[in-house]
Scaffold this active site. Structure first.
Site, PDB file in Angstrom:
ATOM      1  NE  ARG A  15    -131.890 -17.181  53.845  1.00 26.41           N
ATOM      2  CZ  ARG A  15    -131.097 -16.725  52.892  1.00 26.41           C
ATOM      3  NH1 ARG A  15    -130.693 -15.457  52.925  1.00 26.41           N
ATOM      4  NH2 ARG A  15    -130.721 -17.509  51.890  1.00 26.41           N
ATOM      5  CE  LYS A  75    -130.692 -18.608  47.515  1.00 27.72           C
ATOM      6  NZ  LYS A  75    -129.632 -17.632  47.117  1.00 27.72           N
ATOM      7  CE1 TYR A  94    -130.965 -10.849  47.966  1.00 29.67           C
ATOM      8  CE2 TYR A  94    -131.913 -12.343  49.585  1.00 29.67           C
ATOM      9  CZ  TYR A  94    -131.243 -11.165  49.279  1.00 29.67           C
ATOM     10  OH  TYR A  94    -130.861 -10.317  50.285  1.00 29.67           O
ATOM     11  CG  HIS A  96    -128.428 -14.715  43.016  1.00 27.92           C
ATOM     12  ND1 HIS A  96    -127.616 -13.611  43.173  1.00 27.92           N
ATOM     13  CD2 HIS A  96    -129.000 -14.956  44.229  1.00 27.92           C
ATOM     14  CE1 HIS A  96    -127.677 -13.201  44.436  1.00 27.92           C
ATOM     15  NE2 HIS A  96    -128.517 -13.989  45.089  1.00 27.92           N
ATOM     16  CD  GLU A 118    -130.548 -11.063  42.451  1.00 27.28           C
ATOM     17  OE1 GLU A 118    -130.634 -11.748  41.412  1.00 27.28           O
ATOM     18  OE2 GLU A 118    -131.346 -11.191  43.407  1.00 27.28           O
ATOM     19  CB  SER A 134    -123.690  -8.417  51.252  1.00 23.40           C
ATOM     20  OG  SER A 134    -124.206  -8.650  49.959  1.00 23.40           O
ATOM     21  CG  ASP A 198    -112.361  -3.162  45.693  1.00 24.32           C
ATOM     22  OD1 ASP A 198    -113.276  -3.932  46.039  1.00 24.32           O
ATOM     23  OD2 ASP A 198    -112.537  -2.211  44.915  1.00 24.32           O
ATOM     24  NE  ARG A 203    -115.535  -0.282  50.748  1.00 21.50           N
ATOM     25  CZ  ARG A 203    -115.523   0.201  51.988  1.00 21.50           C
ATOM     26  NH1 ARG A 203    -115.144   1.449  52.216  1.00 21.50           N
ATOM     27  NH2 ARG A 203    -115.896  -0.539  52.992  1.00 21.50           N
ATOM     28  CB  SER A 220    -108.007  -5.805  42.107  1.00 19.92           C
ATOM     29  OG  SER A 220    -108.241  -7.080  41.538  1.00 19.92           O
ATOM     30  CB  ILE A 269    -120.899 -19.617  44.956  1.00 18.66           C
ATOM     31  CG1 ILE A 269    -121.088 -20.886  44.133  1.00 18.66           C
ATOM     32  CG2 ILE A 269    -121.841 -19.548  46.147  1.00 18.66           C
ATOM     33  CD1 ILE A 269    -120.047 -21.099  43.071  1.00 18.66           C
ATOM     34  CG  ASP A 270    -126.064 -16.889  45.781  1.00 18.22           C
ATOM     35  OD1 ASP A 270    -126.493 -18.041  45.605  1.00 18.22           O
ATOM     36  OD2 ASP A 270    -126.147 -16.302  46.866  1.00 18.22           O
ATOM     37  CB  VAL A 298    -122.930 -22.930  50.992  1.00 16.34           C
ATOM     38  CG1 VAL A 298    -124.422 -22.927  51.311  1.00 16.34           C
ATOM     39  CG2 VAL A 298    -122.283 -24.215  51.499  1.00 16.34           C
TER      40      VAL A 298
END
Length: 360
Positions: A15, A75, A94, A96, A118, A134, A198, A203, A220, A269-270, A298
């Site tokens: 990107r 990134k 981003y 994170h 984010e 997302s 959730d 939601r 949840s 995972i980020d 990933v």
């Protein structure tokens, strides 16, 4: 303002921070844009497209970082890029940081200001710069998971949608925000049996209405999660706490209890991941097996569909880049508190509360 766009250097990240159409808009408003050579090659936009849009092509990242007041990326900056940042410079990308202490420390040491896509918020509390990626990651998670369920990929040998006389795969989605909802949409479309979990009853009611009963919804709790994933074929982790580390909803003990060949796709995972057994992977080596379970973790999933992702992201980021470049950071932030919420690092300090807590 002098705006710089370096070429992304994260593994298999194609990107680019600004596409040519965005450059044209910025140049048209009197700003200077310098783009590193080859920055857009991964999305099919050669240097010639950027020149036509009014950008100047730089021979190296050092040249871009050395001359720009505002750096626009996709990134999080890798450590060699952090070393190129300087005090007073503004980074927009981003980050994170909650899951990346080395990067956080390098940004603090640089003295630069860093705004994280984010944690920028809209007036309704949503995350407008995280939303498009997302959406991509949520949709991708089902495609990826379906492929990993193939026996040759280490999965259980299950067809996601089943066939007449054979039941479909069971897909469990943890977190029903933007990513989770788009994952549910794709999984339902591929005729899987889908359960969404959730902690927001509001939601869950919305999902029940949206999918007209095609998605089973559950509140949840640890008990509900353990029970539902036990016989799942594909589990998608899509939980998000803005700026903070993702909660570990699936423990290692739960993973041990899964059937061999079950697939876990960790979209979170980020932010550290929502499975206790998760660890970051790359597009070059995307999966690993632990306790007989296939993990896909990933950290830049949307980079695999770079062209779609870059244009989708630019549609969301361009208004903010225009505001920062046109008004200056302080005036733009004063006008838009949601943009101000994006500031993570300033003058050698972590200033976002959730990020600071995660790194303490």
């Amino acid at each position: 303002m002098r705006i710089g766009v370096p070429k992304e250097i994260k593994v298999h990240e194609y990107r680019v921070g600004l596409v040519p159409a965005s450059v044209r808009e910025l140049v048209g408003h009197g700003h200077e844009v310098r783009v590193e050579t080859g920055a857009g090659a991964g999305i099919g936009c050669p240097d010639a497209d950027y020149r036509e849009a009014g950008a100047t092509i730089a021979a190296s990242a050092a040249e871009v970082f050395g001359e720009a007041e505002l750096i626009v990326k996709v990134k999080e900056p890798q450590l060699p890029e952090c070393a190129l940042l300087r005090a007073g410079q503004l980074l927009f990308t981003y980050l994170h940081l909650a899951a990346d202490r080395p990067q956080a420390e390098a940004l603090v040491a640089s003295g630069a200001q860093a705004i994280a896509y984010e944690t920028v918020t809209a007036s309704d509390g949503s995350l407008p710069l995280l939303t498009p990626m997302s959406e991509v990651a949520g949709r991708m998670s089902v495609h990826v998971g379906a492929g990993l369920l193939h026996k040759a990929a280490g999965g259980r040998g299950v067809l996601l949608g089943g066939v007449p006389g054979v039941p479909p795969a069971k897909v469990v989605i943890l977190g029903c925000g933007v990513a989770g909802t788009h994952a549910a949409e794709m999984a339902v479309g591929m005729r899987a049996s889908v359960t969404a979990i959730d902690r927001s009853l509001k939601r869950l009611r919305e999902l029940d209405q949206q999918f007209r009963g095609d998605v089973h919804t559950l509140y949840s709790t640890a008990d509900a999660i353990e029970r539902e994933i036990r016989d799942a074929d594909l589990v998608i982790g899509a939980v998000l706490v803005p700026g903070a580390s993702a909660p570990r909803l699936v423990t290692e003990a739960m993973v041990r209890g899964l059937r061999p060949g079950t697939v876990l796709v960790d979209i979170a995972i980020d932010q550290g991941g929502c499975f206790e057994t998760s660890r970051p992977t790359t597009h070059a080596d995307p999966t690993f097996v632990k306790h007989g379970v296939v993990h896909y973790c990933v950290t830049n999933m949307p980079g695999a569909v770079a062209r779609s992702s870059a244009f989708a992201l630019n549609h969301a980021t361009l208004p903010y880049v225009q505001a920062i470049a046109g008004l200056g950071w302080e005036a733009a932030a004063a006008r838009d508190p949601g943009l101000a919420a994006g500031l993570n690092v300033s003058a050698g300090r972590i200033v976002h509360p959730a990020v600071a807590r995660a790194l303490t």
